[in-house]
Design a protein around this motif. Structure first.
Motif, PDB file in Angstrom:
ATOM      1  N   MET A   1      16.015  -5.591 -12.659  1.00  0.00           N
ATOM      2  CA  MET A   1      16.545  -6.693 -13.455  1.00  0.00           C
ATOM      3  C   MET A   1      16.440  -6.353 -14.928  1.00  0.00           C
ATOM      4  N   ASP A   2      17.441  -6.745 -15.668  1.00  0.00           N
ATOM      5  CA  ASP A   2      17.452  -6.437 -17.082  1.00  0.00           C
ATOM      6  C   ASP A   2      16.806  -7.524 -17.916  1.00  0.00           C
ATOM      7  N   SER A   3      16.866  -8.746 -17.406  1.00  0.00           N
ATOM      8  CA  SER A   3      16.348  -9.868 -18.186  1.00  0.00           C
ATOM      9  C   SER A   3      15.117 -10.443 -17.526  1.00  0.00           C
ATOM     10  N   LEU A   4      14.164 -10.885 -18.330  1.00  0.00           N
ATOM     11  CA  LEU A   4      13.005 -11.572 -17.812  1.00  0.00           C
ATOM     12  C   LEU A   4      13.130 -13.072 -17.971  1.00  0.00           C
ATOM     13  N   GLU A   5      14.248 -13.534 -18.480  1.00  0.00           N
ATOM     14  CA  GLU A   5      14.488 -14.964 -18.589  1.00  0.00           C
ATOM     15  C   GLU A   5      15.323 -15.384 -17.392  1.00  0.00           C
ATOM     16  N   PRO A   6      14.709 -16.005 -16.370  1.00  0.00           N
ATOM     17  CA  PRO A   6      15.441 -16.345 -15.165  1.00  0.00           C
ATOM     18  C   PRO A   6      16.480 -17.406 -15.428  1.00  0.00           C
ATOM     19  N   THR A   7      17.646 -17.241 -14.800  1.00  0.00           N
ATOM     20  CA  THR A   7      18.707 -18.221 -14.948  1.00  0.00           C
ATOM     21  C   THR A   7      19.239 -18.679 -13.605  1.00  0.00           C
ATOM     22  N   GLY A   8      18.720 -18.161 -12.515  1.00  0.00           N
ATOM     23  CA  GLY A   8      19.235 -18.523 -11.194  1.00  0.00           C
ATOM     24  C   GLY A   8      18.287 -19.415 -10.437  1.00  0.00           C
ATOM     25  N   THR A   9      18.836 -20.157  -9.495  1.00  0.00           N
ATOM     26  CA  THR A   9      18.054 -20.996  -8.620  1.00  0.00           C
ATOM     27  C   THR A   9      17.657 -20.189  -7.402  1.00  0.00           C
ATOM     28  N   PRO A  10      16.385 -20.193  -7.014  1.00  0.00           N
ATOM     29  CA  PRO A  10      15.941 -19.347  -5.913  1.00  0.00           C
ATOM     30  C   PRO A  10      16.666 -19.659  -4.620  1.00  0.00           C
ATOM     31  N   GLY A  11      17.044 -18.592  -3.901  1.00  0.00           N
ATOM     32  CA  GLY A  11      17.667 -18.743  -2.606  1.00  0.00           C
ATOM     33  C   GLY A  11      19.122 -19.132  -2.669  1.00  0.00           C
ATOM     34  N   THR A  12      19.753 -19.119  -3.851  1.00  0.00           N
ATOM     35  CA  THR A  12      21.147 -19.492  -3.978  1.00  0.00           C
ATOM     36  C   THR A  12      21.836 -18.521  -4.912  1.00  0.00           C
ATOM     37  N   ASP A  13      23.145 -18.692  -5.033  1.00  0.00           N
ATOM     38  CA  ASP A  13      23.906 -17.931  -6.022  1.00  0.00           C
ATOM     39  C   ASP A  13      24.224 -18.781  -7.240  1.00  0.00           C
ATOM     40  N   ASP A  14      23.551 -19.926  -7.358  1.00  0.00           N
ATOM     41  CA  ASP A  14      23.774 -20.839  -8.470  1.00  0.00           C
ATOM     42  C   ASP A  14      23.136 -20.273  -9.729  1.00  0.00           C
ATOM     43  N   PRO A  15      23.936 -19.962 -10.785  1.00  0.00           N
ATOM     44  CA  PRO A  15      23.373 -19.388 -12.003  1.00  0.00           C
ATOM     45  C   PRO A  15      22.834 -20.413 -12.972  1.00  0.00           C
ATOM     46  N   THR A  16      22.806 -21.684 -12.609  1.00  0.00           N
ATOM     47  CA  THR A  16      22.441 -22.697 -13.583  1.00  0.00           C
ATOM     48  C   THR A  16      20.946 -22.900 -13.698  1.00  0.00           C
ATOM     49  N   GLY A  17      20.196 -22.496 -12.656  1.00  0.00           N
ATOM     50  CA  GLY A  17      18.743 -22.663 -12.712  1.00  0.00           C
ATOM     51  C   GLY A  17      18.331 -24.106 -12.780  1.00  0.00           C
ATOM     52  N   THR A  18      19.014 -24.982 -12.003  1.00  0.00           N
ATOM     53  CA  THR A  18      18.731 -26.404 -12.101  1.00  0.00           C
ATOM     54  C   THR A  18      17.574 -26.839 -11.231  1.00  0.00           C
ATOM     55  N   THR A  19      17.062 -25.968 -10.371  1.00  0.00           N
ATOM     56  CA  THR A  19      15.952 -26.332  -9.507  1.00  0.00           C
ATOM     57  C   THR A  19      14.669 -25.703 -10.021  1.00  0.00           C
ATOM     58  N   GLY A  20      13.591 -26.506 -10.111  1.00  0.00           N
ATOM     59  CA  GLY A  20      12.303 -25.964 -10.516  1.00  0.00           C
ATOM     60  C   GLY A  20      12.232 -25.704 -12.005  1.00  0.00           C
ATOM     61  N   THR A  21      11.193 -24.984 -12.396  1.00  0.00           N
ATOM     62  CA  THR A  21      10.962 -24.654 -13.792  1.00  0.00           C
ATOM     63  C   THR A  21      11.349 -23.214 -14.041  1.00  0.00           C
ATOM     64  N   THR A  22      12.237 -22.982 -14.989  1.00  0.00           N
ATOM     65  CA  THR A  22      12.605 -21.624 -15.345  1.00  0.00           C
ATOM     66  C   THR A  22      11.938 -21.283 -16.659  1.00  0.00           C
ATOM     67  N   ALA A  23      11.110 -20.272 -16.644  1.00  0.00           N
ATOM     68  CA  ALA A  23      10.367 -19.906 -17.843  1.00  0.00           C
ATOM     69  C   ALA A  23      10.198 -18.415 -17.874  1.00  0.00           C
ATOM     70  N   GLY A  24      10.294 -17.827 -19.036  1.00  0.00           N
ATOM     71  CA  GLY A  24      10.107 -16.400 -19.166  1.00  0.00           C
ATOM     72  C   GLY A  24       8.654 -16.008 -19.000  1.00  0.00           C
ATOM     73  N   LEU A  25       8.440 -14.741 -18.830  1.00  0.00           N
ATOM     74  CA  LEU A  25       7.082 -14.251 -18.646  1.00  0.00           C
ATOM     75  C   LEU A  25       6.227 -14.439 -19.889  1.00  0.00           C
ATOM     76  N   ASP A  26       6.840 -14.454 -21.074  1.00  0.00           N
ATOM     77  CA  ASP A  26       6.054 -14.703 -22.283  1.00  0.00           C
ATOM     78  C   ASP A  26       5.440 -16.101 -22.251  1.00  0.00           C
ATOM     79  N   ALA A  27       6.212 -17.080 -21.791  1.00  0.00           N
ATOM     80  CA  ALA A  27       5.688 -18.448 -21.694  1.00  0.00           C
ATOM     81  C   ALA A  27       4.583 -18.519 -20.647  1.00  0.00           C
ATOM     82  N   LEU A  28       4.779 -17.838 -19.524  1.00  0.00           N
ATOM     83  CA  LEU A  28       3.735 -17.809 -18.502  1.00  0.00           C
ATOM     84  C   LEU A  28       2.477 -17.145 -19.052  1.00  0.00           C
ATOM     85  N   ALA A  29       2.652 -16.042 -19.765  1.00  0.00           N
ATOM     86  CA  ALA A  29       1.495 -15.347 -20.346  1.00  0.00           C
ATOM     87  C   ALA A  29       0.716 -16.264 -21.282  1.00  0.00           C
TER      88      ALA A  29
END
Length: 224
Positions: A1-29
């Motif tokens: 993967m080129d990006s660490l900022e997730p934009t997809g919803t898990p288990g789907t092809d939906d690129p909107t990331g409308t399910t759950g919390t999408t956060a980059g690894l910097d925020a998690l760190a």
């Protein structure tokens, strides 16, 4: 993967990331650094999941986001004869010294030579230490953890990916591994105690509240 900022919803092809919390690894760190220590001065973070689920890659990227946090792989403590029987070595060689604020020392297992290496490695009591491996969120380890992350890929999909990665020459090992992993997680599951579920989106990682986090945030039952 080129990006660490997730934009997809898990288990789907939906690129909107409308399910759950999408956060980059910097925020998690940043969130992990802000946790109280859990093992002496160390915030011990476990990254668990089925073999082949992407734990090593994710942990490496999280370590980089943490500024080079040290990583301990349970593959260095397991052996051919004790795929999951490494809890005692982890406790005595790693957790006990870290809990005292001391540097831990251990001899990693050589999977080719089928023996522990002659030389030792050191693991310093850094502010954040990552523990990566199948079963590292087991009950014997959880009291020492600040957070448990679970790579949320179903076992059959993770194993298939791992077998493709390792090639047909490792098929006999994988047959034994699948059986051992099933037995371990049946007796000592990790996922129900995960604080965060990690899935791979189309362009990065998606972070979802784990069962433990959901339980913590549920309102108490109403009493009449």
């Amino acid at each position: 993967m080129d990006s660490l900022e997730p934009t997809g919803t898990p288990g789907t092809d939906d690129p909107t990331g409308t399910t759950g919390t999408t956060a980059g690894l910097d925020a998690l760190a940043r969130r992990l650094r802000a946790l109280p220590p859990s093992c002496g001065p160390v915030r011990l973070i476990a990254v668990d999941g089925h073999a082949g689920s992407g734990k090593t890659t994710f942990t490496g990227r999280l370590a980089a986001a943490l500024g080079g946090a040290p990583v301990l792989h349970t593959d260095d403590l397991a052996t051919h004869d004790e795929l999951f029987g490494w809890a005692g070595r982890l406790r005595h060689q790693i957790l006990d010294p870290l809990a005292r604020g001391a540097t831990a020392r251990y001899a990693p297992y050589d999977w080719v030579a089928r023996r522990f290496a002659a030389g030792e490695r050191e693991l310093a009591p850094a502010p954040v230490v990552l523990l990566e491996g199948v079963g590292c969120g087991r009950r014997a380890v959880r009291p020492s953890l600040a957070r448990l992350l679970w790579m949320d890929l179903p076992g059959h999909l993770a194993w298939r990916r791992g077998e493709r990665r390792d090639g047909p020459e490792q098929s006999a090992f994988w047959d034994g591994w699948r059986h051992a992993e099933r037995l371990h997680f049946t007796a000592d599951p990790s996922r129900p105690f995960a604080d965060t579920l990690v899935t791979e989106g189309r362009e990065g990682y998606v972070l979802l509240p784990g069962p433990a986090e959901v339980d913590r945030n549920e309102p108490p039952p109403h009493s009449a």
